[in-house]
Motif scaffolding. Structure first.
Motif, PDB file in Angstrom:
ATOM      1  N   HIS A 238       0.843  -1.116   0.077  1.00 41.59           N
ATOM      2  CA  HIS A 238      -0.148  -0.047  -0.048  1.00 41.59           C
ATOM      3  C   HIS A 238       0.680   1.370  -0.116  1.00 41.59           C
ATOM      4  O   HIS A 238       0.631   2.142  -0.792  1.00 41.59           O
ATOM      5  CB  HIS A 238      -0.822   0.011   1.228  1.00 41.59           C
ATOM      6  N   LEU A 239       1.770   1.379   0.835  1.00 41.95           N
ATOM      7  CA  LEU A 239       2.770   2.427   1.135  1.00 41.95           C
ATOM      8  C   LEU A 239       3.536   2.697  -0.360  1.00 41.95           C
ATOM      9  O   LEU A 239       3.950   3.754  -0.648  1.00 41.95           O
ATOM     10  CB  LEU A 239       3.645   2.091   2.193  1.00 41.95           C
ATOM     11  N   MET A 240       4.047   1.608  -0.706  1.00 46.50           N
ATOM     12  CA  MET A 240       4.873   1.639  -2.213  1.00 46.50           C
ATOM     13  C   MET A 240       3.893   2.274  -3.140  1.00 46.50           C
ATOM     14  O   MET A 240       4.290   3.257  -4.104  1.00 46.50           O
ATOM     15  CB  MET A 240       5.359   0.276  -2.643  1.00 46.50           C
ATOM     16  N   LEU A 241       2.543   2.029  -3.339  1.00 49.90           N
ATOM     17  CA  LEU A 241       1.759   2.463  -4.311  1.00 49.90           C
ATOM     18  C   LEU A 241       1.455   4.138  -4.205  1.00 49.90           C
ATOM     19  O   LEU A 241       1.709   4.741  -5.082  1.00 49.90           O
ATOM     20  CB  LEU A 241       0.213   1.800  -4.337  1.00 49.90           C
ATOM     21  N   PHE A 242       1.727   4.696  -3.112  1.00 48.75           N
ATOM     22  CA  PHE A 242       1.700   5.929  -2.902  1.00 48.75           C
ATOM     23  C   PHE A 242       2.902   6.558  -2.990  1.00 48.75           C
ATOM     24  O   PHE A 242       3.118   7.495  -3.671  1.00 48.75           O
ATOM     25  CB  PHE A 242       1.140   6.113  -1.253  1.00 48.75           C
ATOM     26  N   ARG A 243       4.122   5.899  -2.588  1.00 55.07           N
ATOM     27  CA  ARG A 243       5.333   6.459  -2.566  1.00 55.07           C
ATOM     28  C   ARG A 243       5.682   6.549  -4.156  1.00 55.07           C
ATOM     29  O   ARG A 243       6.438   7.652  -4.458  1.00 55.07           O
ATOM     30  CB  ARG A 243       6.108   5.476  -1.858  1.00 55.07           C
ATOM     31  N   GLU A 244       5.257   5.372  -4.922  1.00 57.05           N
ATOM     32  CA  GLU A 244       5.779   5.620  -6.268  1.00 57.05           C
ATOM     33  C   GLU A 244       4.824   6.099  -7.266  1.00 57.05           C
ATOM     34  O   GLU A 244       5.060   6.160  -8.457  1.00 57.05           O
ATOM     35  CB  GLU A 244       5.958   4.199  -6.721  1.00 57.05           C
ATOM     36  N   GLY A 245       3.874   6.900  -6.635  1.00 59.84           N
ATOM     37  CA  GLY A 245       2.637   7.588  -7.401  1.00 59.84           C
ATOM     38  C   GLY A 245       1.975   6.576  -8.270  1.00 59.84           C
ATOM     39  O   GLY A 245       1.411   7.095  -9.240  1.00 59.84           O
ATOM     40  N   VAL A 246       1.826   5.251  -8.078  1.00 63.83           N
ATOM     41  CA  VAL A 246       0.846   4.339  -8.833  1.00 63.83           C
ATOM     42  C   VAL A 246      -0.524   4.395  -8.334  1.00 63.83           C
ATOM     43  O   VAL A 246      -1.465   4.598  -9.107  1.00 63.83           O
ATOM     44  CB  VAL A 246       1.609   2.954  -8.595  1.00 63.83           C
TER      45      VAL A 246
END
Length: 326
Positions: A238-246
């Motif tokens: 979940h955090l990666m999705l936000f961090r990478e702008g996905v």
């Protein structure tokens, strides 16, 4: 000389039986056995087959908690048969034990299930390192201990399927990737050598299939025999999705943002505002339920929303733990 004393006790086993080639419906066989304090669940499966009914079928291989083949359900609890002590199971459940396959609707013969959906979803998340390297590299690609820790033990998954078939979403949604696939996706997303970029994350963001359909029940964490904690990997995705702008603006992603904002503002969850923030105008379909919740005191009007006595401390925790821009 060992002073360890072997004890025995009588246990009644209710065992799931089904042969897809000849049976229309499954049934249960009852076996009563003397169980010793040294036995694990796999020993019971072996004794049923070797001593009581040679037609009884199950999967097994390593007997050391490495291959994951012997995963079954014991009293509704996902269990790696070679790992679980019968003494512990009797202490937990008593002397009446039910043995079933991981998924009854996928049963082929007794404890053996068709895991085709598990492997299809595993393969769908690109479960391998994607990296454009020289065919004859001059030096190895070193990974520091700190970088290796980012994998968070996701590389220890033995693909037994216990978490996958314990997941209630997998049971009702054929498209959902499932916790094992997400743990495998995270294993490579967290690997500094992987160069897939956002491609794998885009798959994780899809509706019906992706991480947003996880209901946070923690069944996968309870089921995992290797303590990998798949729900923890889902949260990190979940955090990666936000961090990478996905992450795009969907009901699910807005729910995550609204949840954080509510805790940061009040220190407690404002459920009414959270639904409004997440669903926007579509909230009208929830009005009948909202009225019932209001009457029960489950939700309050915005101007009556209480604040936590420890709001300052909670806000500091939210700020220090926020590693991605929502």
């Amino acid at each position: 000389m060992s002073t360890h004393k072997i004890t025995t006790q009588k246990v009644n086993f209710k065992v799931f039986r089904f042969n897809a080639d000849v049976d229309y419906l499954p049934y249960y066989e009852d076996y009563t056995m003397e169980v010793t304090s040294e036995e694990v669940v796999l020993d019971i499966l072996n004794r049923i087959k070797w001593d009581l009914d040679g037609s009884f079928s199950y999967r097994r291989s390593c007997r050391h908690g490495i291959c994951g083949a012997c995963a079954i359900m014991l009293n509704g609890r996902a269990t790696l048969a070679c790992k679980e002590s019968m003494n512990d199971m009797i202490e937990l459940f008593g002397n009446d034990i039910t043995l079933e396959p991981l998924s009854k609707k996928r049963a082929v013969k007794d404890m053996i299930i068709d895991k085709a959906d598990f492997w299809q979803k595993h393969d769908a998340v690109s479960p391998y390192l994607i990296s454009d390297i020289d065919e004859y590299p001059e030096q190895e690609h070193l990974v520091s201990p700190k970088q290796a820790e980012e994998l968070d033990d996701a590389d220890l998954c033995i693909q037994c399927g216990a978490c996958h078939y314990a997941c209630p979403v997998v049971e009702i949604n054929d498209e959902f990737f499932g916790p094992a696939a997400f743990a495998k996706a995270y294993r490579f997303e967290a690997d500094v050598r992987d160069e897939a970029g956002t491609d794998r994350l885009i798959e994780m963001h899809k509706e019906a299939q992706g991480v947003w359909d996880c209901v946070k029940c923690f069944e996968c964490a309870e089921a995992c025999p290797k303590d990998i904690n798949p729900i923890g990997k889902i949260t990190k995705l979940h955090l990666m999705l936000f961090r990478e702008g996905v992450a795009t603006s969907t009901v699910a992603s807005r729910h995550a943002v609204g949840f954080k904002n509510s805790i940061a503002k009040h220190g407690v969850l404002d459920e009414g505002t959270l639904v409004l923030y997440s669903e926007g105008p579509a909230i009208v379909k929830h009005i009948p339920v909202a009225l019932q919740m209001f009457r029960k005191g489950k939700i309050v009007l915005p101007w009556n929303m209480p604040k936590s006595d420890n709001l300052d401390e909670i806000q500091k925790l939210v700020k220090s733990s926020s590693t991605a821009k929502f």
